[in-house]
Scaffold this active site. Structure first.
Site, PDB file in Angstrom:
ATOM      1  N   GLN A  99       0.853  -1.198   0.000  1.00 52.06           N
ATOM      2  CA  GLN A  99       0.000   0.000   0.000  1.00 52.06           C
ATOM      3  C   GLN A  99       0.886   1.245   0.000  1.00 52.06           C
ATOM      4  OE1 GLN A  99      -2.273   1.756   3.305  1.00 52.06           O
ATOM      5  NE2 GLN A  99      -4.087   1.670   2.019  1.00 52.06           N
ATOM      6  N   TYR A 180      -5.372  10.949   4.111  1.00 48.66           N
ATOM      7  CA  TYR A 180      -3.968  11.177   3.732  1.00 48.66           C
ATOM      8  C   TYR A 180      -3.904  11.985   2.423  1.00 48.66           C
ATOM      9  CZ  TYR A 180      -3.437   8.204   7.677  1.00 48.66           C
ATOM     10  OH  TYR A 180      -3.531   7.720   8.972  1.00 48.66           O
ATOM     11  N   ARG A 227      -7.523   2.564  -2.991  1.00 48.97           N
ATOM     12  CA  ARG A 227      -8.400   2.561  -1.813  1.00 48.97           C
ATOM     13  C   ARG A 227      -9.026   3.944  -1.632  1.00 48.97           C
ATOM     14  NH1 ARG A 227      -7.842   0.752   4.610  1.00 48.97           N
ATOM     15  NH2 ARG A 227      -9.584  -0.658   4.354  1.00 48.97           N
ATOM     16  N   GLY A 313      -9.375  -6.032   8.815  1.00 50.73           N
ATOM     17  CA  GLY A 313      -8.260  -5.405   9.506  1.00 50.73           C
ATOM     18  C   GLY A 313      -7.998  -6.082  10.839  1.00 50.73           C
TER      19      GLY A 313
END
Ligand SMILES: Cc1cc2nc3c(=O)[nH]c(=O)nc-3n(C[C@H](O)[C@H](O)[C@H](O)COP(=O)(O)O)c2cc1C
Length: 358
Positions: A99, A180, A227, A313
Protein backbone atom coordinates in the site's frame (compact mmCIF):
# COMPACT_ATOMS: atom_id res chain seq x y z
CA UNK A 1 -23.31 -18.77 -5.70
CA UNK A 2 -19.75 -17.61 -5.09
CA UNK A 3 -18.43 -17.73 -1.57
CA UNK A 4 -15.55 -15.85 0.03
CA UNK A 5 -13.60 -19.13 -0.01
CA UNK A 6 -13.70 -19.61 -3.77
CA UNK A 7 -10.72 -18.61 -5.89
CA UNK A 8 -11.07 -15.49 -8.01
CA UNK A 9 -9.04 -13.75 -10.69
CA UNK A 10 -8.31 -10.13 -9.88
CA UNK A 11 -6.34 -8.28 -12.51
CA UNK A 12 -3.19 -10.28 -13.24
CA UNK A 13 -3.52 -12.67 -10.31
CA UNK A 14 -5.63 -15.62 -9.28
CA UNK A 15 -6.33 -15.41 -5.56
CA UNK A 16 -7.05 -18.55 -3.57
CA UNK A 17 -9.91 -16.92 -1.70
CA UNK A 18 -11.64 -13.55 -1.41
CA UNK A 19 -10.64 -12.81 2.18
CA UNK A 20 -8.17 -9.92 2.04
CA UNK A 21 -5.86 -8.69 4.78
CA UNK A 22 -6.61 -4.95 4.99
CA UNK A 23 -3.67 -2.52 5.15
CA UNK A 24 -2.52 -1.87 8.73
CA UNK A 25 0.25 0.42 9.88
CA UNK A 26 2.26 -1.36 12.58
CA UNK A 27 5.25 1.01 13.01
CA UNK A 28 7.85 -1.68 13.46
CA UNK A 29 10.47 -0.59 10.89
CA UNK A 30 12.82 0.37 13.69
CA UNK A 31 16.35 1.49 12.99
CA UNK A 32 17.75 3.93 10.48
CA UNK A 33 16.41 4.15 6.95
CA UNK A 34 12.80 2.97 7.44
CA UNK A 35 13.83 -0.52 6.28
CA UNK A 36 11.49 -3.54 6.67
CA UNK A 37 12.81 -6.10 9.15
CA UNK A 38 13.01 -9.87 9.43
CA UNK A 39 10.23 -9.73 12.05
CA UNK A 40 7.97 -8.05 9.49
CA UNK A 41 8.69 -10.91 7.07
CA UNK A 42 7.57 -13.37 9.75
CA UNK A 43 4.38 -11.39 10.45
CA UNK A 44 3.31 -11.24 6.81
CA UNK A 45 4.30 -14.87 6.10
CA UNK A 46 2.06 -15.97 9.00
CA UNK A 47 -0.86 -14.29 7.17
CA UNK A 48 -0.10 -15.69 3.69
CA UNK A 49 -3.36 -17.70 3.73
CA UNK A 50 -5.19 -14.49 2.79
CA UNK A 51 -6.44 -14.32 -0.78
CA UNK A 52 -4.44 -11.10 -0.90
CA UNK A 53 -2.31 -9.29 1.67
CA UNK A 54 -2.27 -5.51 1.41
CA UNK A 55 0.68 -4.25 3.46
CA UNK A 56 0.70 -1.45 5.95
CA UNK A 57 0.94 2.05 4.47
CA UNK A 58 4.41 2.48 2.92
CA UNK A 59 5.78 5.95 2.17
CA UNK A 60 6.65 6.45 -1.50
CA UNK A 61 9.09 9.24 -0.60
CA UNK A 62 10.82 10.61 2.48
CA UNK A 63 8.35 13.50 2.70
CA UNK A 64 5.46 11.04 2.43
CA UNK A 65 6.19 9.68 5.93
CA UNK A 66 4.15 10.93 8.88
CA UNK A 67 4.23 8.35 11.64
CA UNK A 68 7.18 6.92 13.53
CA UNK A 69 8.94 3.83 12.19
CA UNK A 70 6.82 3.28 9.10
CA UNK A 71 8.66 1.57 6.22
CA UNK A 72 9.43 3.17 2.86
CA UNK A 73 9.87 2.11 -0.75
CA UNK A 74 12.20 4.82 -2.01
CA UNK A 75 15.72 3.47 -1.26
CA UNK A 76 17.70 0.39 -2.32
CA UNK A 77 17.89 -0.78 1.32
CA UNK A 78 14.12 -0.63 1.66
CA UNK A 79 13.67 -2.60 -1.58
CA UNK A 80 16.07 -5.27 -0.24
CA UNK A 81 14.17 -5.36 3.08
CA UNK A 82 10.83 -5.81 1.33
CA UNK A 83 12.31 -8.58 -0.82
CA UNK A 84 12.64 -10.68 2.33
CA UNK A 85 8.96 -10.05 3.07
CA UNK A 86 7.68 -10.88 -0.42
CA UNK A 87 9.88 -14.00 -0.63
CA UNK A 88 8.54 -15.25 2.70
CA UNK A 89 4.91 -14.69 1.60
CA UNK A 90 5.46 -16.28 -1.82
CA UNK A 91 7.10 -19.33 -0.24
CA UNK A 92 3.75 -19.92 1.46
CA UNK A 93 1.79 -19.39 -1.75
CA UNK A 94 0.50 -15.93 -0.85
CA UNK A 95 -0.12 -12.83 -2.96
CA UNK A 96 0.97 -9.44 -1.60
CA UNK A 97 0.44 -5.82 -2.68
CA UNK A 98 2.25 -2.83 -1.13
CA UNK A 99 0.00 0.00 0.00
CA UNK A 100 1.61 3.26 -1.14
CA UNK A 101 0.62 5.87 1.41
CA UNK A 102 1.70 9.49 1.22
CA UNK A 103 0.43 11.07 4.43
CA UNK A 104 0.47 14.70 3.26
CA UNK A 105 -0.43 16.93 6.24
CA UNK A 106 -0.87 14.02 8.70
CA UNK A 107 2.76 14.26 9.73
CA UNK A 108 5.21 15.90 12.08
CA UNK A 109 8.84 16.90 11.41
CA UNK A 110 9.89 15.21 14.68
CA UNK A 111 8.83 11.84 13.26
CA UNK A 112 11.01 11.85 10.15
CA UNK A 113 14.71 11.79 9.35
CA UNK A 114 14.45 14.82 7.04
CA UNK A 115 12.67 16.96 9.68
CA UNK A 116 11.06 19.33 7.20
CA UNK A 117 7.46 20.59 7.12
CA UNK A 118 4.83 18.25 5.69
CA UNK A 119 3.23 19.00 2.33
CA UNK A 120 -0.46 19.21 1.50
CA UNK A 121 -3.05 20.47 -0.96
CA UNK A 122 -3.34 23.83 0.82
CA UNK A 123 -1.94 25.56 3.91
CA UNK A 124 -4.69 24.09 6.10
CA UNK A 125 -3.56 22.06 9.12
CA UNK A 126 -5.61 19.10 10.28
CA UNK A 127 -7.30 19.64 13.64
CA UNK A 128 -5.91 17.32 16.29
CA UNK A 129 -2.61 15.85 17.40
CA UNK A 130 -0.11 13.26 16.25
CA UNK A 131 2.11 11.03 18.40
CA UNK A 132 5.78 12.12 18.34
CA UNK A 133 8.83 10.99 20.36
CA UNK A 134 8.06 13.73 22.93
CA UNK A 135 4.34 13.00 23.13
CA UNK A 136 1.31 14.19 21.17
CA UNK A 137 1.76 17.46 19.26
CA UNK A 138 -0.60 19.52 17.10
CA UNK A 139 -0.48 18.91 13.36
CA UNK A 140 1.68 21.55 11.68
CA UNK A 141 0.49 23.67 8.75
CA UNK A 142 1.52 21.90 5.55
CA UNK A 143 3.42 23.49 2.71
CA UNK A 144 1.04 23.53 -0.30
CA UNK A 145 2.39 21.58 -3.27
CA UNK A 146 3.18 23.92 -6.17
CA UNK A 147 3.03 22.77 -9.80
CA UNK A 148 6.52 21.29 -9.58
CA UNK A 149 5.66 19.64 -6.25
CA UNK A 150 2.61 18.00 -7.80
CA UNK A 151 4.71 16.65 -10.67
CA UNK A 152 7.34 15.38 -8.22
CA UNK A 153 4.65 13.66 -6.14
CA UNK A 154 3.29 11.79 -9.16
CA UNK A 155 6.86 10.80 -10.07
CA UNK A 156 7.50 9.59 -6.50
CA UNK A 157 4.44 7.32 -6.63
CA UNK A 158 5.61 5.91 -9.98
CA UNK A 159 9.16 5.31 -8.71
CA UNK A 160 7.85 3.61 -5.57
CA UNK A 161 5.54 1.38 -7.64
CA UNK A 162 8.50 0.33 -9.78
CA UNK A 163 10.48 -0.31 -6.60
CA UNK A 164 7.59 -2.43 -5.33
CA UNK A 165 7.84 -4.61 -8.42
CA UNK A 166 11.63 -4.82 -7.97
CA UNK A 167 11.04 -5.88 -4.37
CA UNK A 168 8.86 -8.78 -5.55
CA UNK A 169 5.43 -7.33 -4.79
CA UNK A 170 2.56 -8.64 -6.91
CA UNK A 171 1.12 -5.14 -7.21
CA UNK A 172 0.39 -1.93 -5.36
CA UNK A 173 -2.62 -0.37 -3.70
CA UNK A 174 -2.68 3.43 -3.85
CA UNK A 175 -3.98 4.94 -0.62
CA UNK A 176 -6.66 7.46 -1.52
CA UNK A 177 -8.53 7.01 1.78
CA UNK A 178 -8.57 7.98 5.46
CA UNK A 179 -7.46 11.60 5.19
CA UNK A 180 -3.97 11.18 3.73
CA UNK A 181 -2.55 13.18 0.82
CA UNK A 182 -4.74 11.90 -2.01
CA UNK A 183 -7.86 12.14 0.16
CA UNK A 184 -6.81 15.67 1.18
CA UNK A 185 -6.94 16.64 -2.49
CA UNK A 186 -10.39 15.00 -2.89
CA UNK A 187 -11.85 16.83 0.12
CA UNK A 188 -13.52 20.22 0.29
CA UNK A 189 -11.82 21.41 3.48
CA UNK A 190 -8.14 20.43 3.09
CA UNK A 191 -8.13 21.41 -0.59
CA UNK A 192 -8.68 25.15 -1.04
CA UNK A 193 -6.68 25.42 -4.25
CA UNK A 194 -7.71 27.72 -7.05
CA UNK A 195 -5.61 25.99 -9.73
CA UNK A 196 -6.64 22.98 -11.84
CA UNK A 197 -6.16 20.63 -8.82
CA UNK A 198 -8.88 22.30 -6.74
CA UNK A 199 -12.40 23.69 -6.95
CA UNK A 200 -15.08 21.43 -8.40
CA UNK A 201 -14.94 17.60 -8.34
CA UNK A 202 -13.14 17.54 -11.70
CA UNK A 203 -10.34 19.61 -10.16
CA UNK A 204 -10.21 17.78 -6.83
CA UNK A 205 -10.02 14.31 -8.41
CA UNK A 206 -7.26 15.39 -10.82
CA UNK A 207 -4.24 14.45 -8.69
CA UNK A 208 -5.69 11.03 -7.83
CA UNK A 209 -6.45 10.32 -11.49
CA UNK A 210 -2.95 11.43 -12.51
CA UNK A 211 -1.26 9.28 -9.88
CA UNK A 212 -3.37 6.21 -10.67
CA UNK A 213 -2.92 6.61 -14.44
CA UNK A 214 0.84 7.15 -14.16
CA UNK A 215 1.33 4.14 -11.87
CA UNK A 216 -0.91 1.98 -14.08
CA UNK A 217 1.10 3.01 -17.12
CA UNK A 218 4.36 2.19 -15.32
CA UNK A 219 3.60 -1.27 -13.92
CA UNK A 220 0.33 -2.33 -15.62
CA UNK A 221 -3.20 -1.42 -14.50
CA UNK A 222 -3.93 -5.10 -13.80
CA UNK A 223 -1.75 -4.98 -10.71
CA UNK A 224 -2.85 -1.61 -9.36
CA UNK A 225 -5.68 -1.06 -6.87
CA UNK A 226 -7.01 2.16 -5.32
CA UNK A 227 -8.40 2.56 -1.81
CA UNK A 228 -11.03 5.22 -1.16
CA UNK A 229 -13.21 6.09 1.84
CA UNK A 230 -16.14 8.28 0.75
CA UNK A 231 -17.78 10.18 3.61
CA UNK A 232 -15.12 9.20 6.13
CA UNK A 233 -14.18 12.24 8.28
CA UNK A 234 -11.10 10.58 9.81
CA UNK A 235 -8.07 12.89 10.01
CA UNK A 236 -10.29 16.00 9.86
CA UNK A 237 -11.68 15.48 6.37
CA UNK A 238 -14.90 17.14 5.17
CA UNK A 239 -16.51 16.23 1.87
CA UNK A 240 -19.45 18.47 1.00
CA UNK A 241 -20.21 16.59 -2.23
CA UNK A 242 -18.79 13.09 -1.78
CA UNK A 243 -21.27 11.33 -4.09
CA UNK A 244 -20.57 13.66 -7.00
CA UNK A 245 -16.81 13.53 -6.34
CA UNK A 246 -16.46 9.75 -6.14
CA UNK A 247 -18.76 9.11 -9.09
CA UNK A 248 -16.61 11.51 -11.13
CA UNK A 249 -13.55 9.61 -9.88
CA UNK A 250 -14.80 6.14 -10.84
CA UNK A 251 -15.98 7.44 -14.22
CA UNK A 252 -12.49 8.78 -14.85
CA UNK A 253 -10.80 5.55 -13.69
CA UNK A 254 -13.06 2.96 -15.33
CA UNK A 255 -11.29 3.08 -18.72
CA UNK A 256 -7.94 2.20 -17.09
CA UNK A 257 -8.94 -1.36 -16.10
CA UNK A 258 -7.49 -1.40 -12.58
CA UNK A 259 -7.18 -4.64 -10.60
CA UNK A 260 -9.68 -3.43 -8.01
CA UNK A 261 -11.31 -0.58 -6.14
CA UNK A 262 -11.04 -0.97 -2.36
CA UNK A 263 -13.84 0.84 -0.52
CA UNK A 264 -13.32 1.56 3.17
CA UNK A 265 -16.99 2.22 3.71
CA UNK A 266 -18.11 5.35 5.57
CA UNK A 267 -21.40 6.30 7.19
CA UNK A 268 -23.14 6.72 3.83
CA UNK A 269 -23.61 2.97 3.38
CA UNK A 270 -26.36 3.53 0.81
CA UNK A 271 -23.74 4.97 -1.51
CA UNK A 272 -21.82 1.68 -1.69
CA UNK A 273 -24.31 -0.10 -4.02
CA UNK A 274 -24.31 3.02 -6.21
CA UNK A 275 -20.51 2.81 -6.47
CA UNK A 276 -20.69 -0.94 -7.06
CA UNK A 277 -23.06 -0.37 -9.97
CA UNK A 278 -20.97 2.41 -11.48
CA UNK A 279 -17.51 0.77 -11.02
CA UNK A 280 -16.65 -1.50 -13.93
CA UNK A 281 -14.04 -3.66 -12.16
CA UNK A 282 -13.63 -5.77 -9.02
CA UNK A 283 -14.85 -4.19 -5.78
CA UNK A 284 -13.16 -4.95 -2.47
CA UNK A 285 -15.22 -3.89 0.53
CA UNK A 286 -14.19 -3.11 4.10
CA UNK A 287 -17.68 -2.61 5.54
CA UNK A 288 -18.76 0.17 7.89
CA UNK A 289 -18.92 -1.36 11.38
CA UNK A 290 -18.90 1.53 13.87
CA UNK A 291 -17.71 0.52 17.32
CA UNK A 292 -16.79 -3.00 16.22
CA UNK A 293 -14.43 -4.76 13.91
CA UNK A 294 -15.46 -6.53 10.74
CA UNK A 295 -16.70 -10.00 11.66
CA UNK A 296 -17.79 -13.26 9.98
CA UNK A 297 -21.10 -11.72 8.81
CA UNK A 298 -19.12 -9.74 6.19
CA UNK A 299 -18.60 -12.98 4.24
CA UNK A 300 -22.21 -12.57 3.09
CA UNK A 301 -21.21 -9.49 1.11
CA UNK A 302 -19.49 -11.83 -1.34
CA UNK A 303 -22.30 -14.40 -1.29
CA UNK A 304 -24.88 -11.70 -2.05
CA UNK A 305 -22.71 -10.23 -4.79
CA UNK A 306 -22.42 -6.88 -3.00
CA UNK A 307 -18.62 -7.14 -3.25
CA UNK A 308 -16.09 -9.35 -5.04
CA UNK A 309 -13.69 -9.38 -2.09
CA UNK A 310 -13.97 -8.50 1.58
CA UNK A 311 -11.10 -7.05 3.62
CA UNK A 312 -10.43 -7.62 7.31
CA UNK A 313 -8.26 -5.41 9.51
CA UNK A 314 -8.39 -6.03 13.25
CA UNK A 315 -9.37 -9.71 12.98
CA UNK A 316 -6.45 -10.37 10.62
CA UNK A 317 -4.10 -8.58 12.98
CA UNK A 318 -5.08 -11.02 15.73
CA UNK A 319 -5.66 -14.18 13.67
CA UNK A 320 -2.81 -15.14 11.36
CA UNK A 321 -4.93 -17.99 9.95
CA UNK A 322 -8.10 -15.91 9.58
CA UNK A 323 -9.52 -17.47 6.37
CA UNK A 324 -9.35 -20.93 7.92
CA UNK A 325 -11.00 -19.70 11.12
CA UNK A 326 -13.74 -17.94 9.15
CA UNK A 327 -14.36 -21.09 7.13
CA UNK A 328 -14.73 -23.10 10.33
CA UNK A 329 -16.91 -20.55 12.13
CA UNK A 330 -14.16 -19.49 14.59
CA UNK A 331 -12.92 -19.31 17.29
CA UNK A 332 -11.12 -15.97 17.00
CA UNK A 333 -8.29 -14.39 19.00
CA UNK A 334 -9.21 -10.90 20.28
CA UNK A 335 -7.19 -7.98 18.87
CA UNK A 336 -5.18 -6.00 21.41
CA UNK A 337 -4.99 -2.39 20.22
CA UNK A 338 -2.40 -1.45 22.87
CA UNK A 339 0.26 -3.31 20.86
CA UNK A 340 -0.96 -2.14 17.44
CA UNK A 341 1.75 0.47 16.83
CA UNK A 342 5.44 0.12 17.63
CA UNK A 343 7.15 -2.41 19.87
CA UNK A 344 8.36 -5.80 18.73
CA UNK A 345 7.18 -9.39 18.66
CA UNK A 346 4.50 -8.98 21.34
CA UNK A 347 1.05 -8.39 19.85
CA UNK A 348 2.60 -8.80 16.40
CA UNK A 349 3.92 -12.29 15.64
CA UNK A 350 2.73 -14.06 18.79
CA UNK A 351 -1.00 -14.41 18.05
CA UNK A 352 -1.48 -18.19 17.76
CA UNK A 353 -2.84 -20.06 14.77
CA UNK A 354 -5.25 -22.92 15.38
CA UNK A 355 -3.50 -26.26 15.86
CA UNK A 356 -3.34 -28.40 12.72
CA UNK A 357 -5.98 -31.10 12.76
CA UNK A 358 -4.48 -34.46 12.01
C1 LIG B 1 -3.67 -0.93 13.65
C2 LIG B 1 -4.35 -0.42 12.41
C3 LIG B 1 -3.61 0.23 11.44
C4 LIG B 1 -4.22 0.68 10.24
N1 LIG B 1 -3.43 1.24 9.25
C5 LIG B 1 -3.97 1.48 8.03
C6 LIG B 1 -3.14 1.83 6.92
O1 LIG B 1 -1.90 1.90 7.01
N2 LIG B 1 -3.74 2.05 5.73
C7 LIG B 1 -5.11 1.97 5.57
O2 LIG B 1 -5.61 2.18 4.46
N3 LIG B 1 -5.91 1.62 6.60
C8 LIG B 1 -5.38 1.34 7.80
N4 LIG B 1 -6.19 0.90 8.83
C9 LIG B 1 -7.64 0.69 8.59
C10 LIG B 1 -7.93 -0.78 8.23
O3 LIG B 1 -7.40 -1.11 6.95
C11 LIG B 1 -9.44 -1.06 8.23
O4 LIG B 1 -10.06 -0.23 7.27
C12 LIG B 1 -10.07 -0.80 9.60
O5 LIG B 1 -9.33 -1.45 10.61
C13 LIG B 1 -11.52 -1.27 9.66
O6 LIG B 1 -11.60 -2.65 9.34
P1 LIG B 1 -11.79 -3.78 10.49
O7 LIG B 1 -13.10 -3.48 11.19
O8 LIG B 1 -11.80 -5.06 9.77
O9 LIG B 1 -10.62 -3.64 11.44
C14 LIG B 1 -5.62 0.49 10.04
C15 LIG B 1 -6.35 -0.15 11.05
C16 LIG B 1 -5.75 -0.62 12.20
C17 LIG B 1 -6.58 -1.36 13.21
Amino acid sequence: MDTAFDAVTVGRHTLRNRVVMAPMTRSRAHGPGAVPTELMATYYAQRAGAGLIVTEGVQPSAVGQGYLNTPGLHTAEQVAGWRRVTDAVHERGGVIFAQLMHVGRIAHPDNTAHGSAPVGASAVPAAGTIVTPTGPQEFPTPQPLDAEGVRATVADFVAAARNAVDAGFDGVELHGANGYLLHQFLSTNANRRDDEYGGDPTGRIRLVVEVVAAVAEAIGADRVGLRISPANPYNDIAEDDHRETYLALVDALNPLGLAYLHVAEGADTEFTPVLRERWAGALMLNPYTPGAWTGPEALKLVERGDADLVSYGALFLANPDLPRRLAGGGPFNTPDYTTAYGGGHEGYTDYPALPDQG
